[in-house]
Design an enzyme around this catalytic site. Structure first.
Site, PDB file in Angstrom:
ATOM      1  N   HIS A  94      23.853  41.651  31.080  1.00 12.49           N
ATOM      2  CA  HIS A  94      24.828  40.714  30.515  1.00 12.49           C
ATOM      3  C   HIS A  94      24.174  39.956  29.366  1.00 12.49           C
ATOM      4  CE1 HIS A  94      28.177  37.890  30.356  1.00 12.49           C
ATOM      5  NE2 HIS A  94      27.263  36.955  30.146  1.00 12.49           N
ATOM      6  N   ASP A 173      37.449  33.407  38.700  1.00 10.28           N
ATOM      7  CA  ASP A 173      36.776  33.140  37.426  1.00 10.28           C
ATOM      8  C   ASP A 173      37.798  33.119  36.293  1.00 10.28           C
ATOM      9  OD1 ASP A 173      34.576  32.819  35.523  1.00 10.28           O
ATOM     10  OD2 ASP A 173      35.188  34.825  34.888  1.00 10.28           O
ATOM     11  N   ARG A 180      38.834  25.773  32.049  1.00  6.78           N
ATOM     12  CA  ARG A 180      37.687  25.198  31.313  1.00  6.78           C
ATOM     13  C   ARG A 180      37.903  25.272  29.811  1.00  6.78           C
ATOM     14  NH1 ARG A 180      33.110  28.715  32.984  1.00  6.78           N
ATOM     15  NH2 ARG A 180      31.846  27.407  31.625  1.00  6.78           N
ATOM     16  N   SER A 195      30.326  31.467  36.578  1.00  6.25           N
ATOM     17  CA  SER A 195      31.305  32.329  35.899  1.00  6.25           C
ATOM     18  C   SER A 195      30.695  33.710  35.612  1.00  6.25           C
ATOM     19  CB  SER A 195      31.739  31.635  34.604  1.00  6.25           C
ATOM     20  OG  SER A 195      32.433  32.508  33.775  1.00  6.25           O
ATOM     21  N   LYS A 199      31.480  37.369  38.135  1.00  8.27           N
ATOM     22  CA  LYS A 199      32.080  38.586  37.539  1.00  8.27           C
ATOM     23  C   LYS A 199      31.160  39.774  37.674  1.00  8.27           C
ATOM     24  CE  LYS A 199      32.759  36.974  33.240  1.00  8.27           C
ATOM     25  NZ  LYS A 199      33.198  35.622  33.026  1.00  8.27           N
TER      26      LYS A 199
HETATM   27  N1  URA Z   1      30.578  33.669  29.505  1.00  6.84           N
HETATM   28  C1  URA Z   1      31.196  33.672  30.708  1.00  6.84           C
HETATM   29  O1  URA Z   1      31.502  34.721  31.254  1.00  6.84           O
HETATM   30  N2  URA Z   1      31.442  32.495  31.308  1.00  6.84           N
HETATM   31  C2  URA Z   1      31.110  31.317  30.766  1.00  6.84           C
HETATM   32  O2  URA Z   1      31.357  30.298  31.373  1.00  6.84           O
HETATM   33  C3  URA Z   1      30.485  31.302  29.505  1.00  6.84           C
HETATM   34  C4  URA Z   1      30.217  32.510  28.890  1.00  6.84           C
END
Ligand code: URA
Length: 452
Positions: A94, A173, A180, A195, A199
């Site tokens: 990621h 999320d 948010r 978050s 995922k």
């Molecule tokens: N990327 C994400 O998936 N979540 C966040 O809160 C910030 C960046």
């Protein structure tokens, strides 16, 4: 029994009390956080109550225990894949988001060719940063929405598959992120950690490697912020049962020579053909090393690099990419002959206004300009234009003469370039002396970082 306990917990859920506790900087238990997230899903917690709690969390922070609890509650708000028919170790990567960051496209097939399964759940562009899904969709026909069975089959047969988040995976999320986004609560390390990890871990990973970007073109502007985020991701991810490693990497100037979807896909294909710009290639290899170490397919960084280099030179990484594109319904001819990818007819150069050394190139400015050109979205419902973008023809460290091209604007018409010439030119700094070279990989943390 479990259901009764759950019902009892839900019955006693008092969102106002949980908001007040976080407002007063008092800790919440794992059960309370779990009930809050569950309540959002069932409607017992209203969006405005969750928003108030998120703001309290933004202001007062969450402890590591609370962040682990939030991550796990969000993770279990949907399906957690097992991919039981995939026997190889499953590792994903990621990136926290950068400009010109096309690394996932070449990295996933490269690592798959090294004997690691890569079930990659990717995202779309966010703010000034590009998104892997938009780059993949530059390949005509490539499907980023697949059901879980098909995803698993491709991972098993090809070694990697890259799809978008589905409503089944970590749905909390999606809800929380949307709240948010409109309540000024994005920039919070614990909320970002929960978050990202909820995922990613929903794909049933054995390991995860994080590319935490730092600098002007990143969301984390200072090394201290980036390190704090990386450490939190590593610690919370590890406690959630995953082997997690992280690299802190520079994001002051764009990665490689291209910004924009099809242009970046073309550059990733160049890397898979054992060529491509040195920095794109280096970052791909550094992350490929780390993913192999986290997967446990080797314990030596040198061996991991050798194996990745071989997969590029013997064509096995490219073969893997071709198979993945085919399995996703994409046009493989565009991979074999990248000039068939979407392209604009018009390319307008931006010229150097003086002679000297290129000393800087502002990734943040160029990222936003590419969004304005149509390569990204200003509103969620916007469609991206896969063909447009910016191709650098000079980079920091290059010598240029006045009137020489600094970059090419890939635009739909010469008129579309007019308003861009000045701001794109201003993103480049030309000085009298050659700039010092700066490292791309700043530091590494987490799984395997101490053995190098
Ligand atoms: N990327 C994400 O998936 N979540 C966040 O809160 C910030 C960046």
């Amino acid at each position: 029994m479990q259901t009764r306990c759950k019902m009892a917990r839900m019955a006693s859920l008092d969102p106002v009390a949980l908001i007040a506790r976080k407002r007063d900087a008092l800790p919440l238990t794992r059960e309370e956080i779990s009930a809050l997230v569950e309540g959002l899903g069932t409607g017992k917690v209203a969006d405005y109550q969750m928003s108030a709690w998120l703001m309290a969390a933004w202001l007062n922070g969450l402890s590591e225990d609370e962040t682990v609890a939030l991550t796990e509650a969000m993770l279990h708000s949907g399906r957690v894949l097992q991919l039981p028919t995939v026997s190889l170790p499953k590792v994903d990567k990621h990136s926290t988001g950068g400009v010109g960051d096309k690394i996932s496209l070449c990295l996933a097939p490269l690592v798959a060719a090294c004997g690691v399964a890569v079930p990659m759940i990717s995202g779309r562009g966010l703010g000034h940063t590009g998104g892997t899904l938009d780059k993949l969709e530059a390949i005509t026909g490539y499907q980023t929405r697949l059901d879980v069975r098909r995803f698993e089959k491709i991972v098993r047969q090809v070694g990697c598959s890259m799809i978008g988040q589905t409503a089944e995976l970590a749905p909390a999320d999606g809800r929380i992120y949307a709240l948010r986004d409109v309540t000024a609560t994005v920039e919070s390390i614990p909320l970002i950690v929960a978050s990202i990890l909820s995922k990613k871990l929903a794909a049933g990973l054995d390991g995860l490697v994080l590319d935490v970007k730092v600098g002007r073109g990143a969301f984390m502007k200072t090394p201290a912020q980036a390190r704090a985020l990386a450490q939190a991701l590593v610690r919370v991810g590890t406690r959630a049962g995953c082997r997690v490693g992280a690299l802190l990497t520079a994001m002051d100037v764009p990665i490689g020579n291209t910004i924009g979807n099809a242009l970046e896909t073309r550059e990733a294909i160049e890397v898979l053909a054992d060529a491509g710009p040195a920095d794109t290639r280096e970052l791909t290899l550094a992350l490929a090393e780390r993913m192999q170490l986290v997967a446990g397919v080797t314990h030596s960084r040198a061996q991991a690099r050798k194996r990745a280099q071989l997969a590029l030179s013997d064509g096995s990484a490219m073969e893997c990419f071709l198979k993945m594109v085919k399995a996703h319904g994409g046009d493989v001819r565009q991979v074999q002959t990248p000039r068939l990818l979407p392209a604009t007819r018009c390319q307008v150069p931006v010229l150097a206004n003086r002679s000297g050394w290129v000393t800087d190139c502002d990734a943040f400015a160029l990222g936003w300009l590419a969004v304005r050109m149509g390569a990204g979205r200003l509103r969620a419902e916007d469609k991206v234009d896969h063909a447009v973008g910016i191709e650098l023809t000079a980079r920091p460290g290059d010598k240029v003469v006045k009137g020489q091209s600094l970059c090419l604007l890939h635009v739909r018409s010469p008129k579309a370039a007019q308003a861009l010439l000045a701001p794109v030119g201003a993103a480049f700094v030309i000085g009298r002396s050659r700039p010092a070279t700066t490292p791309l990989v700043l530091t590494s943390l987490g799984a395997k970082s101490s053995r190098e």
